[in-house]
Write a protein that holds these residues in place. Structure first.
Motif, short mmCIF file in Angstrom:
data_model
loop_
_atom_site.label_atom_id
_atom_site.label_comp_id
_atom_site.label_asym_id
_atom_site.label_seq_id
_atom_site.Cartn_x
_atom_site.Cartn_y
_atom_site.Cartn_z
N VAL A 113 0.85 -1.25 -0.12
CA VAL A 113 -0.08 0.12 0.06
C VAL A 113 1.22 1.33 -0.07
N PHE A 114 0.42 2.28 -0.74
CA PHE A 114 1.25 3.58 -0.88
C PHE A 114 0.14 4.65 -0.16
N LEU A 115 0.54 5.20 1.09
CA LEU A 115 -0.13 6.27 1.64
C LEU A 115 0.54 7.54 1.39
N ALA A 116 -0.32 8.71 1.26
CA ALA A 116 0.26 10.04 1.37
C ALA A 116 -0.67 11.00 2.02
N GLY A 117 -0.15 11.82 3.05
CA GLY A 117 -1.13 12.56 3.55
C GLY A 117 -0.32 13.45 4.54
N ARG A 118 -1.03 13.73 5.67
CA ARG A 118 -0.64 14.78 6.44
C ARG A 118 -0.80 14.50 8.17
#
Length: 181
Positions: A113-118
């Motif tokens: 899984v690839f996740l991007a966020g803050r």
């Protein structure tokens, strides 16, 4: 610049650096399943809203360590674009992250899984130390990449050392021990 202005600016720089170091400790802690590093990033009474988990930071750490030990294979968190707004003994901190995670589904099949966020954090300074007091994880991007193709040896050849989820097996801890840290 007056001595007073210089002292204030130096103090703010030191505060910002302490907040950055806390965020780096969190990333190492989650990627290496280093419970001590994770706990040192949060105040004991902190809260965390983190994907399906919402509650105390202590509960999040307990949940994450257990889940990673059972299903986790690899995890790499990278942080950037950190905005720190200091307000006395509190700070509003927004930190962008990208994470690649490999775990196993309920049938034991590897998935990535690839996740991007803050990370949207309220930090507090207590006894001259900055830690997270309240965290909300904002997911701006989530991509299930499916199962990994081939083995790492097939893709890259034998590469050593390989990072480990376990604190006891990862090279950075041997380095730290050699320095007496």
């Amino acid at each position: 610049m007056s001595t007073e202005d210089f002292t204030r600016q130096l103090g703010e720089l030191m505060d910002r650096e302490a907040i950055r170091e806390c965020m780096f400790r969190y990333c190492r802690g989650i990627d290496r399943q280093d419970e001590e590093a994770l706990r040192s990033a949060y105040w004991p009474d902190a809260t965390d809203r983190h994907g399906p988990y919402q509650g105390s930071a202590t509960g999040f750490i307990d949940w994450a360590v257990k889940k990673l030990a059972a299903d986790g294979e690899r995890s790499v968190h990278s942080i950037s674009n950190m905005s720190i707004t200091l307000a006395g003994a509190q700070a509003a901190v927004e930190t962008y992250f990208m994470a690649l995670q490999r775990d196993r589904d309920p049938e034991g099949v590897s998935r990535e899984v690839f996740l991007a966020g803050r990370y949207v954090d309220r930090f507090e300074k207590r006894d001259n130390e900055w830690r997270i007091a309240a965290r909300t994880v904002v997911y701006d991007w989530l991509r299930h990449m499916g199962t990994p193709e081939g083995t790492e040896a097939e893709r890259f050849g034998i590469r050593m050392p390989v990072g480990s989820l376990k604190r006891s097996d990862d090279p950075v801890y041997a380095l730290l021990a050699s320095l007496g840290s």
